[in-house]
Design an enzyme around this catalytic site. Structure first.
Site, PDB file in Angstrom:
ATOM      1  N   ARG A  11      -3.330  21.838   0.023  1.00 32.18           N
ATOM      2  CA  ARG A  11      -2.233  21.981   0.321  1.00 32.18           C
ATOM      3  C   ARG A  11      -1.843  20.697  -0.572  1.00 32.18           C
ATOM      4  O   ARG A  11      -2.516  19.098  -0.220  1.00 32.18           O
ATOM      5  CB  ARG A  11      -0.963  22.077   0.807  1.00 32.18           C
ATOM      6  CG  ARG A  11      -1.179  23.475   1.426  1.00 32.18           C
ATOM      7  CD  ARG A  11      -0.349  23.621   2.737  1.00 32.18           C
ATOM      8  NE  ARG A  11       0.287  23.411   3.732  1.00 32.18           N
ATOM      9  CZ  ARG A  11       1.037  22.522   3.799  1.00 32.18           C
ATOM     10  NH1 ARG A  11       2.143  23.931   3.575  1.00 32.18           N
ATOM     11  NH2 ARG A  11       1.842  22.107   4.310  1.00 32.18           N
ATOM     12  N   ILE A  12      -1.172  20.257  -0.974  1.00 34.50           N
ATOM     13  CA  ILE A  12      -0.148  18.725  -2.126  1.00 34.50           C
ATOM     14  C   ILE A  12       1.314  19.336  -1.147  1.00 34.50           C
ATOM     15  O   ILE A  12       1.648  20.302  -1.597  1.00 34.50           O
ATOM     16  CB  ILE A  12      -0.602  19.048  -3.420  1.00 34.50           C
ATOM     17  CG1 ILE A  12      -2.196  19.028  -3.838  1.00 34.50           C
ATOM     18  CG2 ILE A  12       0.334  17.824  -3.711  1.00 34.50           C
ATOM     19  CD1 ILE A  12      -2.080  18.593  -5.568  1.00 34.50           C
ATOM     20  N   TYR A  95     -10.351   2.797  15.333  1.00 34.19           N
ATOM     21  CA  TYR A  95     -12.417   3.294  14.631  1.00 34.19           C
ATOM     22  C   TYR A  95     -13.033   1.602  14.183  1.00 34.19           C
ATOM     23  O   TYR A  95     -12.582   0.829  13.685  1.00 34.19           O
ATOM     24  CB  TYR A  95     -12.205   4.004  13.246  1.00 34.19           C
ATOM     25  CG  TYR A  95     -12.307   5.427  12.944  1.00 34.19           C
ATOM     26  CD1 TYR A  95     -11.768   6.484  14.356  1.00 34.19           C
ATOM     27  CD2 TYR A  95     -13.150   5.983  12.407  1.00 34.19           C
ATOM     28  CE1 TYR A  95     -11.443   7.104  14.786  1.00 34.19           C
ATOM     29  CE2 TYR A  95     -12.451   7.650  12.581  1.00 34.19           C
ATOM     30  CZ  TYR A  95     -12.487   8.098  14.010  1.00 34.19           C
ATOM     31  OH  TYR A  95     -12.427   9.776  14.041  1.00 34.19           O
ATOM     32  N   ASP A 104      -4.895  10.734   6.788  1.00 32.85           N
ATOM     33  CA  ASP A 104      -3.767  11.498   7.067  1.00 32.85           C
ATOM     34  C   ASP A 104      -3.461  11.174   8.069  1.00 32.85           C
ATOM     35  O   ASP A 104      -2.388  11.016   8.758  1.00 32.85           O
ATOM     36  CB  ASP A 104      -4.197  13.213   6.540  1.00 32.85           C
ATOM     37  CG  ASP A 104      -5.241  12.887   6.871  1.00 32.85           C
ATOM     38  OD1 ASP A 104      -5.908  12.572   6.837  1.00 32.85           O
ATOM     39  OD2 ASP A 104      -5.450  14.507   7.361  1.00 32.85           O
ATOM     40  N   THR A 127      -5.447  22.265   7.285  1.00 24.99           N
ATOM     41  CA  THR A 127      -7.104  23.278   7.636  1.00 24.99           C
ATOM     42  C   THR A 127      -7.768  23.072   8.561  1.00 24.99           C
ATOM     43  O   THR A 127      -9.171  23.155   9.167  1.00 24.99           O
ATOM     44  CB  THR A 127      -8.020  22.082   6.243  1.00 24.99           C
ATOM     45  OG1 THR A 127      -6.710  23.244   5.199  1.00 24.99           O
ATOM     46  CG2 THR A 127      -9.428  23.024   5.395  1.00 24.99           C
ATOM     47  N   THR A 178      -9.090  44.977  15.887  1.00 25.27           N
ATOM     48  CA  THR A 178      -9.899  42.883  15.669  1.00 25.27           C
ATOM     49  C   THR A 178      -9.288  42.593  15.419  1.00 25.27           C
ATOM     50  O   THR A 178      -9.503  40.932  15.422  1.00 25.27           O
ATOM     51  CB  THR A 178     -10.955  44.261  15.091  1.00 25.27           C
ATOM     52  OG1 THR A 178     -12.113  44.731  16.088  1.00 25.27           O
ATOM     53  CG2 THR A 178     -12.404  42.608  15.043  1.00 25.27           C
TER      54      THR A 178
END
Length: 244
Positions: A11-12, A95, A104, A127, A178
């Site tokens: 998405r944006i 990191y 993000d 996601t 299911t």
């Protein structure tokens, strides 16, 4: 006025910031073929922004398309592209190669440090599901990544012969079909990961949940949390102020 844009894997999300106040977040799925046309129609109704601030963890071509559109609509607009750095606003990146942390996630951490400094955690349920933690000294302790709800369901569908992927929502619990079993299994997997991570790695004073599936997952967590769907945009706004 600023135009803030966060480009995720699916998405944006964008909003305007005027007089230090963020407007309502808007969402468009960029996998739709006409997403640029949809955004253009929405942007035609905006007052002229001075600055475009953009972050992206997806296809770089989308960044180029949106910058091109913005410069066509507002030729004098300045463009700022967010990047992960080693330090920001009292926050340090865990990191060793700071720029390899997803931007993000970095923006979520910037917002976390600003609004909820101390032992705290931000969980982005998109996601992918990402979990990142900071301590009282503003040190990023590191994070975890796993597939999001849709990716979990899609992986079962792709990897098995008789399990299909459904977008339908079901009551959560022991299932008698299911599709509903997969739905509940994915939710329990996500909730279990979040709860165990916080139990094992941090004495969190604050847990912030964001992302497209954040509201759904938060309902099934056995812990107190703050659901903020615009949290990454808030981080992007802070980033733009710190880098000005």
């Amino acid at each position: 006025m600023k135009l803030l844009i966060d480009i995720g894997n699916t998405r944006i999300k964008w909003c305007v910031e005027k007089n230090e106040v963020l407007g309502k977040g808007n969402v468009i799925v960029h996998q739709q073929t006409d997403f640029i046309q949809q955004i253009q129609l929405a942007w035609l109704n905006l007052d002229t922004p001075n600055i475009l601030v953009i972050s992206c963890v997806s296809n770089q071509q989308i960044v180029e398309q949106l910058i091109s559109l913005a410069e066509t609509l507002w030729p004098n607009i300045k463009v700022m592209v967010a990047k992960s750095t080693a330090q920001a606003g009292g926050l340090s990146n865990a990191y060793p190669k700071a720029n390899t942390l997803g931007v993000d996630r970095w923006l979520g951490l910037i917002a976390l440090q600003y609004f909820y400094s101390g032992n705290s955690c931000v969980v982005d349920c998109g996601t992918a599901i990402t979990i990142d933690m900071i301590n009282q000294q503003g040190q990023h302790l590191g994070g975890l990544i796993c597939p999001g709800l849709q990716l979990m369901k899609q992986s079962l569908s792709a990897g098995t012969a008789r399990l299909s992927n459904s977008d339908q929502h079901f009551d959560v619990g022991l299932a008698n079909s299911t599709e509903s079993a997969i739905y509940s299994g994915a939710l329990y997997a996500a909730a279990g990961l979040i709860e165990k991570s916080i139990a094992d790695f941090s004495t969190c004073q604050t847990v912030v949940i964001t992302g497209g599936d954040g509201g759904i997952i938060a309902k099934h967590l056995n812990l107190d949390c703050i659901v903020d769907t615009d949290f990454i945009l808030k981080g992007l706004s802070l980033y733009s102020k710190q880098r000005a």
